[in-house]
Design an enzyme around this catalytic site. Structure first.
Site, PDB file in Angstrom:
ATOM      1  N   ARG A   1      -5.887   5.118 -15.606  1.00 46.70           N
ATOM      2  CA  ARG A   1      -5.846   5.685 -14.252  1.00 46.70           C
ATOM      3  C   ARG A   1      -6.457   7.084 -14.183  1.00 46.70           C
ATOM      4  NH1 ARG A   1      -2.035   6.506 -11.316  1.00 46.70           N
ATOM      5  NH2 ARG A   1      -2.966   5.625  -9.445  1.00 46.70           N
TER       6      ARG A   1
ATOM      7  N   GLY B   1       3.171  -3.527  -4.282  1.00 48.94           N
ATOM      8  CA  GLY B   1       3.071  -3.618  -5.730  1.00 48.94           C
ATOM      9  C   GLY B   1       3.591  -2.325  -6.341  1.00 48.94           C
ATOM     10  N   ARG B   2       2.817  -1.262  -6.147  1.00 46.11           N
ATOM     11  CA  ARG B   2       3.121   0.035  -6.746  1.00 46.11           C
ATOM     12  C   ARG B   2       4.538   0.522  -6.410  1.00 46.11           C
ATOM     13  NH1 ARG B   2      -1.199   3.689  -7.632  1.00 46.11           N
ATOM     14  NH2 ARG B   2      -2.338   2.586  -6.021  1.00 46.11           N
TER      15      ARG B   2
ATOM     16  N   CYS C   1     -12.836   6.786 -28.663  1.00 48.84           N
ATOM     17  CA  CYS C   1     -14.028   7.577 -28.944  1.00 48.84           C
ATOM     18  C   CYS C   1     -14.768   7.820 -27.645  1.00 48.84           C
ATOM     19  CB  CYS C   1     -14.911   6.842 -29.928  1.00 48.84           C
ATOM     20  SG  CYS C   1     -14.021   6.456 -31.414  1.00 48.84           S
TER      21      CYS C   1
ATOM     22  N   GLY D   1       0.766  -1.244   0.000  1.00 44.13           N
ATOM     23  CA  GLY D   1       0.000   0.000   0.000  1.00 44.13           C
ATOM     24  C   GLY D   1       0.793   1.287   0.000  1.00 44.13           C
TER      25      GLY D   1
ATOM     26  N   GLU E   1       3.181  -6.906   1.098  1.00 46.29           N
ATOM     27  CA  GLU E   1       2.790  -7.210  -0.282  1.00 46.29           C
ATOM     28  C   GLU E   1       2.825  -5.977  -1.149  1.00 46.29           C
ATOM     29  OE1 GLU E   1      -0.627 -10.574   0.508  1.00 46.29           O
ATOM     30  OE2 GLU E   1      -1.187  -8.505   0.169  1.00 46.29           O
TER      31      GLU E   1
HETATM   32  N1  LLP Z   1      -2.343  -6.678  -1.320  1.00 49.83           N
HETATM   33  C1  LLP Z   1      -3.645  -6.586  -1.599  1.00 49.83           C
HETATM   34  C2  LLP Z   1      -4.581  -7.543  -0.978  1.00 49.83           C
HETATM   35  C3  LLP Z   1      -4.121  -5.592  -2.467  1.00 49.83           C
HETATM   36  O1  LLP Z   1      -5.420  -5.514  -2.729  1.00 49.83           O
HETATM   37  C4  LLP Z   1      -3.213  -4.687  -3.066  1.00 49.83           C
HETATM   38  C5  LLP Z   1      -3.669  -3.661  -4.006  1.00 49.83           C
HETATM   39  C6  LLP Z   1      -1.851  -4.818  -2.756  1.00 49.83           C
HETATM   40  C7  LLP Z   1      -1.453  -5.823  -1.873  1.00 49.83           C
HETATM   41  C8  LLP Z   1      -0.796  -3.925  -3.343  1.00 49.83           C
HETATM   42  O2  LLP Z   1      -0.972  -2.589  -3.009  1.00 49.83           O
HETATM   43  P1  LLP Z   1       0.124  -1.514  -3.500  1.00 49.83           P
HETATM   44  O3  LLP Z   1       1.385  -1.802  -2.772  1.00 49.83           O
HETATM   45  O4  LLP Z   1       0.304  -1.688  -4.958  1.00 49.83           O
HETATM   46  O5  LLP Z   1      -0.478  -0.226  -3.151  1.00 49.83           O
HETATM   47  N2  LLP Z   1      -5.668   0.262  -9.581  1.00 49.83           N
HETATM   48  C9  LLP Z   1      -5.354   1.143  -8.480  1.00 49.83           C
HETATM   49  C10 LLP Z   1      -4.698   0.409  -7.338  1.00 49.83           C
HETATM   50  C11 LLP Z   1      -5.493  -0.752  -6.798  1.00 49.83           C
HETATM   51  C12 LLP Z   1      -4.811  -1.464  -5.666  1.00 49.83           C
HETATM   52  C13 LLP Z   1      -5.475  -2.736  -5.371  1.00 49.83           C
HETATM   53  N3  LLP Z   1      -4.891  -3.531  -4.341  1.00 49.83           N
HETATM   54  C14 LLP Z   1      -4.486   2.297  -8.987  1.00 49.83           C
HETATM   55  O6  LLP Z   1      -4.200   2.368 -10.184  1.00 49.83           O
HETATM   56  O7  LLP Z   1      -4.108   3.165  -8.223  1.00 49.83           O
END
Ligand code: LLP
Length: 446
Positions: A334, A296-297, A365, A252, A294
């Site tokens: 986004r 991601g971003r 479009c 997150g 966990e």
């Molecule tokens: N773990 C779980 C259970 C999650 O649902 C998520 C992200 C993560 C880990 C990773 O979170 P991060 O470290 O990436 O913040 N599409 C949206 C973001 C959706 C995030 C969904 N869950 C955007 O473009 O900002």
């Protein structure tokens, strides 16, 4: 007059002629070789981010990092993540199948999902996945039954919704009471779930999980969530029959999309989280759990740059200037979804003054197909190259084929080498799922 707000990270270099270099590759060379639009992933930065998570966690007795594959996933990318010693978080049979196709060790994969299908769970169990995070009541039954049928006993965690609402876009808040995810602490659903899972003979309950949201800048909500989770963790072990060893805090951490964003460094986040968990473990009289995260971003977001070619411009006197590019919401939804901001630069004119305000529109479009509004750029013309920064996370993974626009190629760039992670889609790819019903098979009029 303002000059171009050229990014200053090591990864984006500006050549003397004012053009951008990515991992040492000139943008014009990249486009010539791979076509436009193009997503460029900068390998060194991804590795650096993975290491920042792992090194800082080294201060903690035991920890594990799972990369959240929903941010960006291809088979080749799985190899990089595994080389860096991270596990993988998947949220569907599809993400799992990609990881398995890449040869990722299933033991280091954790599966999520608030609506896992039998197909998701079956593939998870049959592949010998390391962990499954149970999200809801129905899943306790369906997973236990399926595990019995397949004669296995998966390790599971329970997803807890701790009732914390961090400051971020409402679509990416997940830890608040009003959420489709997990078992709420408030009202006792989480405690009930622990009791039920403990009693299931085919499930081995190993820990708790929470995810409070995404693109979070303040460190405090993570630390408050950690304390709340530890309090429940201790209670579950002491009073509800659980024998936990893991706490997963669910990623997150936010990243900088524009020069005005100042997210905390990964190291500071991890250090703060580790300290909060250690302090809470002491406070509640339990051994520190294996601390999992966990992200991601914060692993891939900043490492991605999308290159577009301006196809047309339109100036509406006193209202707005549009520059339309050869991509848009199909490769980066986004802005359309969250009005998200990304820094945009004219990738071959970085030494020029930015004297015109532009809105960057996509090719679909739909008026909502925008990449950015009101950004300062030079006076653009068709043929200019724009670079949209911080597009490594949640762009390609959320891409669509609206208007049957082909998804762009994605390359992995490192000094001296650049190769495809995913090739550009072709017209054949776009038609590959189509079927012609027999009664329409004849060409022409009946
Ligand atoms: N773990 C779980 C259970 C999650 O649902 C998520 C992200 C993560 C880990 C990773 O979170 P991060 O470290 O990436 O913040 N599409 C949206 C973001 C959706 C995030 C969904 N869950 C955007 O473009 O900002």
């Amino acid at each position: 007059m303002k000059t171009m707000n050229a990014p200053t990270d090591d990864i984006y270099r500006v050549a003397p002629d004012g053009s951008m270099q990515l991992a040492g590759h000139a943008v014009s060379d990249l486009l010539e070789k791979f076509g436009s639009p193009l997503i460029v992933m900068i390998e060194d930065l991804i590795r650096q981010n993975c290491r920042a998570y792992r090194q800082k966690f080294d201060d903690y007795p035991e920890s594990r990092i799972y990369y959240a594959s929903k941010a960006f996933l291809t088979t080749g990318f799985c190899r990089l993540i595994e080389q860096e010693g991270l596990g993988l978080d998947v949220a569907s049979a599809g993400e799992l199948a990609t990881a398995l196709a890449a040869g990722f060790n299933p033991e280091n994969i954790i599966m999520h999902g608030n609506a896992k299908t039998l197909q998701d769970l079956r593939l998870a169990l049959e592949s010998g996945i390391g962990r499954i995070v149970i999200d809801n009541s129905a899943e306790i039954e369906s997973l236990n039954d399926l595990a019995g049928l397949l004669d296995c006993r998966p390790r599971v965690l329970i997803r807890v919704t701790p009732g914390i609402k961090p400051s971020t876009h409402e679509y990416v808040q997940t830890g608040q009471v009003d959420s489709k995810f997990g078992f709420n602490l408030e009202g006792g659903a989480a405690a009930e779930a622990v009791k039920r899972v403990v009693a299931k003979s085919n499930l081995k309950l190993v820990g708790l999980h929470c995810h409070i949201g995404s693109q979070i800048f303040a460190l405090k909500p993570f630390q408050v969530a950690a304390r709340t989770m530890l309090e429940f963790y201790a209670r579950a072990c002491n009073d509800l029959g659980a024998q936990f060893s893991e706490l997963n805090m669910g990623g997150g951490l936010g990243i900088n999309y524009t020069p005005g964003d100042h997210p905390p460094a990964i190291g500071d986040h991890v250090a703060g989280l580790s300290r909060a968990v250690l302090a809470a473990a002491r406070e509640f009289g339990i051994a520190p759990p294996i601390l999992c995260d966990e992200p991601g971003r914060s692993i891939v977001g900043r490492a991605g740059v999308t290159l577009y070619t301006v196809q047309s411009t339109k100036k509406i006197e006193g209202i707005r200037n549009y520059a339309s590019v050869d991509g848009g919401m199909t490769d980066n939804p986004r802005y359309a979804l969250y009005q998200a901001k990304h820094q945009v630069v004219a990738a071959k004119r970085l030494n020029e003054p930015v004297d015109t305000v532009w809105s960057i529109s996509g090719r679909c479009c739909e008026s909502g197909d925008m990449l950015a509004r009101d950004v300062d750029l030079p006076n653009l013309k068709a043929g200019d190259i724009l670079a949209v920064l911080s597009t490594g996370a949640y762009t390609y993974s959320m891409a669509s084929n609206y208007n049957r626009v082909a998804r762009p190629a994605v390359v992995l760039a490192t000094p001296g080498m650049v190769e495809l992670l995913a090739r550009r889609e072709t017209d054949q790819d776009l038609n590959r799922l189509d079927q012609i019903p027999t009664w329409l098979a004849q060409i022409g009029k009946p």
